[in-house]
Write an enzyme that holds these catalytic residues in place. Structure first.
Site, short mmCIF file in Angstrom:
data_model
loop_
_atom_site.label_atom_id
_atom_site.label_comp_id
_atom_site.label_asym_id
_atom_site.label_seq_id
_atom_site.Cartn_x
_atom_site.Cartn_y
_atom_site.Cartn_z
N ASP A 84 4.38 0.81 12.09
CA ASP A 84 3.37 0.05 11.63
C ASP A 84 3.23 -1.21 12.01
O ASP A 84 2.21 -1.95 11.82
CB ASP A 84 3.51 0.12 10.02
CG ASP A 84 3.00 1.41 9.40
OD1 ASP A 84 2.57 2.20 10.25
OD2 ASP A 84 3.19 1.58 8.15
N ILE A 91 7.49 7.23 17.27
CA ILE A 91 7.22 7.74 16.06
C ILE A 91 5.81 8.71 16.13
O ILE A 91 5.82 9.69 15.92
CB ILE A 91 7.01 7.00 14.81
CG1 ILE A 91 8.27 5.90 14.72
CG2 ILE A 91 6.84 7.55 13.50
CD1 ILE A 91 9.76 6.85 14.36
N LYS A 118 0.84 -1.17 -0.16
CA LYS A 118 -0.23 0.00 0.18
C LYS A 118 0.87 1.44 0.03
O LYS A 118 0.77 2.02 -0.83
CB LYS A 118 -0.90 0.07 1.17
CG LYS A 118 -1.63 1.26 1.44
CD LYS A 118 -2.45 1.25 2.70
CE LYS A 118 -2.04 1.84 3.79
NZ LYS A 118 -1.50 3.23 4.03
N ASN A 119 1.73 1.46 1.14
CA ASN A 119 2.69 2.61 0.95
C ASN A 119 3.64 2.75 -0.06
O ASN A 119 4.29 3.84 -0.20
CB ASN A 119 3.42 2.39 2.39
CG ASN A 119 2.40 2.75 3.59
OD1 ASN A 119 1.38 2.95 3.42
ND2 ASN A 119 3.01 2.47 4.63
N ASP A 151 4.04 20.07 8.20
CA ASP A 151 4.93 21.22 8.04
C ASP A 151 6.21 20.89 7.29
O ASP A 151 6.63 21.75 6.35
CB ASP A 151 5.45 21.76 9.46
CG ASP A 151 5.94 20.57 10.09
OD1 ASP A 151 5.47 19.56 10.14
OD2 ASP A 151 6.98 20.81 10.90
N ARG A 175 -4.19 9.86 4.47
CA ARG A 175 -2.86 10.74 4.72
C ARG A 175 -2.30 10.87 3.42
O ARG A 175 -1.77 11.88 2.95
CB ARG A 175 -2.10 9.86 5.61
CG ARG A 175 -0.85 10.39 6.00
CD ARG A 175 -0.66 11.78 6.79
NE ARG A 175 0.66 12.22 6.97
CZ ARG A 175 0.62 13.27 7.58
NH1 ARG A 175 -0.24 14.00 7.93
NH2 ARG A 175 1.97 13.90 7.44
C1 UD1 Z 1 4.20 7.04 6.39
C2 UD1 Z 1 3.30 5.50 6.19
C3 UD1 Z 1 2.92 5.22 7.44
C4 UD1 Z 1 3.85 4.82 8.88
C5 UD1 Z 1 4.71 6.34 8.80
C6 UD1 Z 1 6.15 5.81 9.35
C7 UD1 Z 1 2.60 5.84 4.09
C8 UD1 Z 1 1.11 6.04 3.02
N1 UD1 Z 1 2.34 6.05 5.47
O1 UD1 Z 1 3.30 7.65 6.84
O2 UD1 Z 1 2.09 3.89 7.56
O3 UD1 Z 1 3.46 4.66 9.98
O4 UD1 Z 1 5.60 6.58 7.22
O5 UD1 Z 1 6.91 4.94 9.10
O6 UD1 Z 1 3.56 5.51 3.40
N2 UD1 Z 1 5.85 14.37 10.81
C9 UD1 Z 1 6.29 16.02 11.04
N3 UD1 Z 1 6.03 16.77 9.96
C10 UD1 Z 1 5.77 16.52 8.60
C11 UD1 Z 1 5.67 15.02 8.41
C12 UD1 Z 1 5.87 14.25 9.47
O7 UD1 Z 1 6.43 16.30 12.19
O8 UD1 Z 1 5.56 17.43 7.79
C13 UD1 Z 1 6.32 13.57 11.85
C14 UD1 Z 1 5.09 12.77 12.20
O9 UD1 Z 1 3.83 13.50 12.99
C15 UD1 Z 1 5.36 11.58 12.79
C16 UD1 Z 1 6.89 11.43 12.04
O10 UD1 Z 1 7.16 12.70 11.51
O11 UD1 Z 1 5.76 11.91 13.93
C17 UD1 Z 1 6.64 10.29 10.88
O12 UD1 Z 1 5.87 10.68 9.84
P1 UD1 Z 1 5.99 10.22 8.44
O13 UD1 Z 1 7.20 9.48 8.24
O14 UD1 Z 1 5.94 11.45 7.67
O15 UD1 Z 1 4.70 9.26 8.09
P2 UD1 Z 1 3.92 9.47 7.02
O16 UD1 Z 1 4.36 9.68 5.65
O17 UD1 Z 1 2.58 10.14 7.38
#
Ligand code: UD1
Length: 439
Positions: free
Chosen positions: A305, A327, A22-23, A124, A92
């Site tokens: 995950d 995380i 999926k991801n 952000d 998301r």
């Molecule tokens: C992706 C995966 C999700 C997985 C996660 C971490 C997909 C569709 N989803 O989610 O299944 O659980 O990676 O492995 O691929 N953060 C910020 N600012 C941002 C972006 C992220 O502070 O702009 C923080 C988030 O709040 C979180 C951490 O970074 O605490 C990880 O998020 P991120 O790696 O971005 O996860 P996703 O891409 O949303």
């Protein structure tokens, strides 16, 4: 409403195959917007999140056709630059459309994305990175108005190796002027799969899978055919199901290397793992051992995950395990539901303490999120008696035909439709009434 009904405590055995990730498929589908032509994507799982991505692509003007597990995406004509709020809120990953839409249409209007309720999940890093590449983004309440005449190269240092932000940067920088460097990039296998798709379309992305990624922008991309990597979280789900209720299970169509962050944990639980690069055999002990400590970390650390999924197996282990979720700040919502099966788990902030119990018992529970839902399926498979799992729309986002796949290896699991059952029984009453009237 659909539910899963599981009669637990059956021995699982045989072979099970893992579908596409999926991801991986979601960012790759978003990036097809960059390509004026027909992209062919193989090994695409049938998931509601994939349907949501298809709806966005079609709304924007692309033509999408599914032939079994292949998606054919014709993005020759893109006619819209706005993604409606209800589509953005479905998942998301809708935020990954920002980089590709902006690259293609130079102007994009979107709102904040939805997704599992596992924390604040800010965007952000996505926005600041796209701004560094030349986008002008105004935030107006829940809406984002974004413009970019063309993206240019930049050096971007991520304060956290965000998976989504790394993907958005790679997509936006692929077609740009100059060179982009991402420092502290995410290293997940899905990042490498996206790079491999984009590079097959003519992009020049180097170092995907490492902490520093370099992208030499090109003028345009051309169409290609690509096959999505196997879903490592689905593989982990089957590993946990096997650990808690199988003697021996062969999990086929995996990339064993992608499972290396979780394999030591299963071995510590007492499972024997063997196989080759695409197949994994798991033999579980009579009773699982506790694991000293698990801390979720960005890849190649233990994946967040898999936290709930492995926790479900540990509920029946012999001893106490500590899990630290580093995380996402609210990714323990499944715990109160797991405790309904008789598990003994307590939480203190980001620490979960799992005291293994001898038996789990059937329970009626509701999915709290996608992977939390999967943990409940695992617990129900190992519980004595009947369980029902509601709100399975969460599970449908990431698992294709979970009941059919688990039934194949001996699970007693059915998907039932409550509404249908209610209507059928109402139909009976009417028939009885009719019969009474006829008399
Ligand atoms: C992706 C995966 C999700 C997985 C996660 C971490 C997909 C569709 N989803 O989610 O299944 O659980 O990676 O492995 O691929 N953060 C910020 N600012 C941002 C972006 C992220 O502070 O702009 C923080 C988030 O709040 C979180 C951490 O970074 O605490 C990880 O998020 P991120 O790696 O971005 O996860 P996703 O891409 O949303």
């Amino acid at each position: 409403m659909e539910k899963l009904v599981i009669n637990g405590n059956r021995k699982l055995q045989g072979e099970i195959s893992v579908h596409g990730a999926k991801n991986s498929v979601l960012p790759i589908l978003a990036s097809t917007l960059l390509i004026k032509g027909v992209s062919i994507i193989h090994n695409v799982p049938d998931l509601t999140d994939v349907d949501a991505s298809i709806r966005i692509l079609e709304y924007l003007g692309a033509k999408v056709k599914r032939e079994n597990d292949t998606l054919i995406v014709d993005a020759n004509e893109i006619t819209e630059n706005t993604i409606p709020e209800e589509m953005m809120r479905e998942m998301r990953s809708s935020i990954i459309f920002l980089g590709s839409l902006l690259s293609r249409t130079k102007e994009a209007y979107i709102c904040y994305p939805g997704g599992c309720d596992i924390g604040v999940r800010p965007i952000d890093l996505h926005l600041s990175s796209l701004r560094k590449l030349g986008a002008v983004i105004y935030e107006n309440g829940n809406c984002l108005c974004c413009k970019s005449t063309s993206f240019h190269g930049a050096k971007i240092i991520l304060t956290f190796p965000s998976v989504g932000a790394t993907e958005n940067i790679m997509i936006a920088a692929a077609v740009s002027k100059g060179k982009t460097t991402i420092i502290n990039a995410a290293r997940e296998p899905e990042i490498s799969d996206l790079a491999s798709f984009l590079n097959s379309c003519g992009a020049k992305i180097f170092g995907a899978g490492e902490g520093t990624i370099e992208i030499e922008g090109v003028e345009s991309l051309y169409p290609c055919a690509h096959s999505i990597i196997p879903d490592r979280v689905v593989a982990a789900t089957y590993m946990s199901a096997a650990a808690i209720s199988a003697d021996e299970l062969l999990i086929k169509n995996v990339r064993t290397q992608h499972l290396s962050p979780i394999m030591p944990v299963f071995m510590e639980m007492g499972c024997k793992l063997s196989g080759d690069k695409n197949n994994l055999k798991i033999v579980s002990p009579k009773r699982l051992k506790r694991v000293k400590m698990i801390k979720t970390m960005p890849y190649p650390g233990f994946p967040t995950d898999c936290q709930s999924i492995v926790m479900a197996a540990l509920t029946k282990s012999n001893g106490t395990t500590i899990i630290n979720e580093s995380i996402f700040e609210s990714r323990f919502k499944h715990i109160s539901e797991l405790n309904r099966f008789g598990a003994d788990i307590s939480v203190n902030d980001r620490i979960a303490i799992i005291n293994g119990v001898k038996n789990l018992y059937g329970a009626n529970v509701y999915c709290t999120d996608l992977r939390g839902g999967a943990s409940m399926v695992i617990a129900a498979l190992a519980a004595e008696g009947k369980s029902t799992i509601g709100d399975i729309y969460h599970i449908n986002r990431g698992y294709e035909k979970i009941e059919e796949n688990l039934a194949q290896i001996g699970a007693d699991i059915k998907r039932v439709n409550d509404e249908k059952t209610a209507k059928e029984s109402k139909g009976c009453e009417i028939e009885v009434e009719g019969a009474v009237q006829q008399l």
